[in-house]
Design a protein around this motif. Structure first.
Motif, mmCIF file in Angstrom:
data_model
loop_
_atom_site.group_PDB
_atom_site.id
_atom_site.type_symbol
_atom_site.label_atom_id
_atom_site.label_comp_id
_atom_site.label_asym_id
_atom_site.label_seq_id
_atom_site.Cartn_x
_atom_site.Cartn_y
_atom_site.Cartn_z
ATOM 1 N N GLY A 203 38.449 34.921 35.473
ATOM 2 C CA GLY A 203 39.706 35.699 34.859
ATOM 3 C C GLY A 203 39.653 37.096 35.476
ATOM 4 O O GLY A 203 39.514 37.594 36.753
ATOM 5 N N TRP A 204 39.922 38.129 34.722
ATOM 6 C CA TRP A 204 39.764 39.642 35.380
ATOM 7 C C TRP A 204 39.674 40.541 34.134
ATOM 8 O O TRP A 204 39.512 40.151 32.956
ATOM 9 N N VAL A 205 39.206 41.751 34.662
ATOM 10 C CA VAL A 205 39.103 43.009 33.829
ATOM 11 C C VAL A 205 40.010 43.990 34.042
ATOM 12 O O VAL A 205 40.047 44.454 35.242
ATOM 13 N N GLU A 206 40.578 44.648 32.992
ATOM 14 C CA GLU A 206 41.616 45.840 33.209
ATOM 15 C C GLU A 206 40.971 46.934 32.620
ATOM 16 O O GLU A 206 40.464 46.848 31.226
ATOM 17 N N HIS A 207 40.403 47.894 33.391
ATOM 18 C CA HIS A 207 39.664 48.990 32.725
ATOM 19 C C HIS A 207 39.865 50.170 33.736
ATOM 20 O O HIS A 207 39.703 50.384 35.000
ATOM 21 N N GLY A 208 40.397 51.530 33.184
ATOM 22 C CA GLY A 208 40.458 52.661 33.816
ATOM 23 C C GLY A 208 41.584 52.638 34.770
ATOM 24 O O GLY A 208 41.520 53.199 35.819
ATOM 25 N N GLY A 209 42.741 51.795 34.528
ATOM 26 C CA GLY A 209 43.546 51.578 35.251
ATOM 27 C C GLY A 209 43.442 51.019 36.574
ATOM 28 O O GLY A 209 44.360 50.815 37.374
ATOM 29 N N ARG A 210 42.199 50.078 36.546
ATOM 30 C CA ARG A 210 41.788 49.221 37.934
ATOM 31 C C ARG A 210 41.748 48.025 37.315
ATOM 32 O O ARG A 210 41.831 47.670 36.030
ATOM 33 N N VAL A 211 41.978 46.895 38.166
ATOM 34 C CA VAL A 211 42.009 45.515 37.695
ATOM 35 C C VAL A 211 40.867 44.777 38.846
ATOM 36 O O VAL A 211 40.934 45.145 40.183
ATOM 37 N N HIS A 212 39.824 44.190 38.009
ATOM 38 C CA HIS A 212 38.895 43.382 38.956
ATOM 39 C C HIS A 212 39.131 41.842 38.751
ATOM 40 O O HIS A 212 39.058 41.688 37.236
#
Length: 246
Positions: A203-212
């Motif tokens: 999946g992915w993580v959205e945090h602090g304006g970034r996507v991993h």
């Protein structure tokens, strides 16, 4: 009155139904002798690392602590940089997850439309073979963990060739949590369930304006291993600063 499951299928639409078995479903590991199919990520020469990639095999300790074998790929979408644990395994392409419900959907969608959407989505090696409800279980469809992170990047940004409404519905379905300034999206899977096979969490993580975006796989060899997929992935995401620790 339309039953809830039927209503959900209507809302998703044929395009995303064709792709649903694929969102987050890379089983991502493979035996060392397995050939990489056409369309899969090429494996760099042993001992070399491709540009934009960092190998963190020190993080194999996370798998060791859990008593499982596996690999992990993480893509920093902004920096265009990939981190892998066990590069050889993370770049190998393998078969996809097991899900009886998806087999029913696949029969309704039909082999021709499934094939068309695999090509439009650019998913893995795009191969369906001739069996509409088995091609992601037994092959020939395969994808690597590294490829999966790139596919997840497109879904996270709603840049797949499907309606944005349908993509948002899929996002909502796989959202795990949203709190403390971050949102985590993930889909689990188990190839060959309930027997020994490859389990994944992607999946992915959205945090602090970034996507991993990420894809993890482990070998499920015994009872209890399946429950370690999310636990190991979360620990790796935290150690790589993609997921907040508090």
């Amino acid at each position: 009155m339309i039953e809830p499951s039927r209503l959900l299928r209507l809302r998703l639409g044929a395009a995303v139904l064709a792709a649903l078995p694929l969102f987050g479903t890379a089983a991502c590991g493979a035996a060392a002798h397995e050939a990489v199919p056409r369309g899969a990520a090429a494996v760099a020469t042993p001992g070399t690392v491709r540009p934009g990639m960092t190998v963190r095999d020190d993080l194999r300790a996370v798998f060791d602590a859990a008593g499982v074998r596996g690999s992990f790929a993480l893509l920093d979408v902004t920096a265009r940089h990939t981190i892998v644990v066990d590069r050889r395994r993370a770049e190998k392409a393998v078969r996809i997850s097991n899900a009886a419900a998806f087999q029913v959907i696949a029969r309704r969608v039909g082999l021709q439309r499934e094939r068309q959407w695999l090509h439009r989505l650019g998913y893995g090696n795009r191969q369906t073979g001739t069996t509409v409800d088995r091609f992601w279980l037994d092959g020939p469809l395969k994808i690597s963990a590294v490829e999966q992170t790139r596919f997840m990047e497109r879904l996270a940004a709603e840049r797949l060739p499907a309606s944005r409404a349908n993509q948002r519905t899929v996002r909502d379905l796989i959202k795990q949590e949203e709190k403390d300034g971050y949102a985590l999206y993930a889909k689990s899977g188990w190839q060959n369930a309930p027997d020994p096979g490859t389990g994944w969490w992607a999946g992915w993580v959205e945090h602090g304006g970034r996507v991993h975006t990420f894809a993890l796989n482990i070998d499920i060899a015994k009872d209890g291993d399946a429950g370690k997929r999310a636990t190991v992935a979360r620990e790796l995401l935290k150690r790589l600063s993609a997921l907040p620790t508090a």
